[in-house]
Design a protein around this motif. Structure first.
Motif, PDB file in Angstrom:
ATOM      1  N   UNK A  98       0.836  -1.212   0.000  1.00 31.46           N
ATOM      2  CA  UNK A  98       0.000   0.000   0.000  1.00 31.46           C
ATOM      3  C   UNK A  98       0.864   1.253   0.000  1.00 31.46           C
ATOM      4  N   UNK A  99       2.005   1.202   0.716  1.00 36.21           N
ATOM      5  CA  UNK A  99       2.885   2.375   0.751  1.00 36.21           C
ATOM      6  C   UNK A  99       3.385   2.716  -0.636  1.00 36.21           C
ATOM      7  N   UNK A 100       3.646   1.685  -1.451  1.00 41.18           N
ATOM      8  CA  UNK A 100       4.142   1.904  -2.800  1.00 41.18           C
ATOM      9  C   UNK A 100       3.024   2.131  -3.814  1.00 41.18           C
ATOM     10  N   UNK A 101       1.775   2.037  -3.366  1.00 44.93           N
ATOM     11  CA  UNK A 101       0.653   2.237  -4.280  1.00 44.93           C
ATOM     12  C   UNK A 101       0.460   1.104  -5.257  1.00 44.93           C
ATOM     13  N   UNK A 106      -0.983  -6.529  -9.280  1.00 45.04           N
ATOM     14  CA  UNK A 106       0.353  -6.211  -9.787  1.00 45.04           C
ATOM     15  C   UNK A 106       1.441  -6.877  -8.942  1.00 45.04           C
ATOM     16  N   UNK A 107       1.260  -6.828  -7.626  1.00 44.35           N
ATOM     17  CA  UNK A 107       2.258  -7.432  -6.742  1.00 44.35           C
ATOM     18  C   UNK A 107       2.322  -8.935  -6.940  1.00 44.35           C
ATOM     19  N   UNK A 108       1.157  -9.576  -7.081  1.00 48.24           N
ATOM     20  CA  UNK A 108       1.122 -11.028  -7.292  1.00 48.24           C
ATOM     21  C   UNK A 108       1.792 -11.399  -8.606  1.00 48.24           C
ATOM     22  N   UNK A 109       1.560 -10.596  -9.634  1.00 53.43           N
ATOM     23  CA  UNK A 109       2.176 -10.881 -10.931  1.00 53.43           C
ATOM     24  C   UNK A 109       3.697 -10.775 -10.823  1.00 53.43           C
TER      25      UNK A 109
END
Length: 297
Positions: A98-101, A106-109
């Protein structure tokens, strides 16, 4: 017995009983929830899921979770009977994401896992494998140790400095964006015992810094004086960071409507706890900041 995200798999031979390799379910795409997969690893650590051959079968080993009957491998309570209880890794991953938006998808990919499994990690007390931690940390741009909470009791900035750093002044708008809506910063005040710097959790309201304290406390010594308030962040993994400095007069917020509005919209109770109903506001007369990045960035 149904399979769940994060459960363990053991591939073993029905003839010899020898275990070939254990793995972790990172995505389920079958209606009955049972993964009829073999798990294979390559030299590059890529994982391939294929149907097992005639000489092997899949033995399902459920992970241990609080409130789980290990003999049956099923929870004694309905999953919705209690709120999510994310483990430490899950909380850190969600907060950094969340801090990086970054979105969960996207993170899972980036981490080469399904969004459903990432949700499981963030919302349940999971025990992911080392490979999962490494991939997730890489996706977030932090170290596996940081994702696990290592170094939490050490001061920031113990990594190596950049070979060719660049120190850049930040504009007013950049400084204001980094202050965000709230956070934790440090206020410098003069006390009868000498200078003091103390952390406070703050709110940004109408471009002023506001924080709660109590009369007679060290932060309360700021009232009626010009003070310095600083917020910073060090990215250990990338050896870079930023700092923002606010300078201005501090005053007590005495208007009942204003204090009520601050209390109602505060993002958090005071971190130190206790009765802290005195609101102090710092109206910036100077807002400056700097960022350290690799040269040429």
């Amino acid at each position: 017995m149904r399979a769940h995200l994060g459960d363990r798999l053991v591939i073993e031979s029905p003839v010899t009983g020898a275990t070939r390799r254990d793995g972790e379910i990172v995505g389920l795409h079958h209606e009955d929830g049972t993964p009829p997969y073999d798990v294979r690893w390559s030299d590059t650590h890529e994982v391939t899921l294929v149907f097992p051959g005639p000489d092997a079968h899949v033995r399902h080993e459920p992970s241990r979770r609080p409130g789980t009957d290990e003999a049956e491998g099923v929870s004694g309570r309905h999953p919705s009977a209690e709120p999510p209880n994310p483990g430490d890794i899950g909380r850190r991953a969600a907060a950094e994401r969340r801090r990086q938006g970054l979105s969960r998808e996207d993170t899972a990919r980036r981490a080469r896992m399904s969004p459903e499994y990432l949700a499981y990690l963030e919302e349940q007390p999971a025990d992911p494998t080392v490979a999962t931690v490494i991939n997730l940390a890489a996706a977030l741009g932090i170290s596996p140790a940081a994702l696990r909470g290592g170094g939490a009791d050490l001061p920031p900035g113990q990594g190596q400095a950049l070979l060719h750093p660049q120190l850049r002044d930040l504009s007013f708008d950049e400084c204001r964006a980094l202050l965000s809506t709230h956070g934790v910063g440090r206020i410098a005040v003069s006390t009868p015992e000498g200078p003091a710097v103390v952390p406070v959790n703050y709110e940004v309201v109408d471009d002023a810094i506001a924080f709660r304290t109590s009369p007679g406390s060290v932060p309360a010594a700021a009232v009626g004086t010009d003070v310095a308030f600083e917020v910073d962040h060090v990215d250990e993994a990338m050896s870079q960071g930023w700092s923002v400095l606010v300078v201005g007069p501090a005053r007590v917020v005495a208007e009942p409507d204003a204090t009520r509005r601050l209390a109602e919209h505060a993002h958090s109770e005071p971190w130190p706890g206790g009765e802290r109903e005195m609101w102090v506001s710092i109206r910036p007369t100077r807002l400056t900041g700097r960022r350290i990045t690799p040269a040429g960035e």
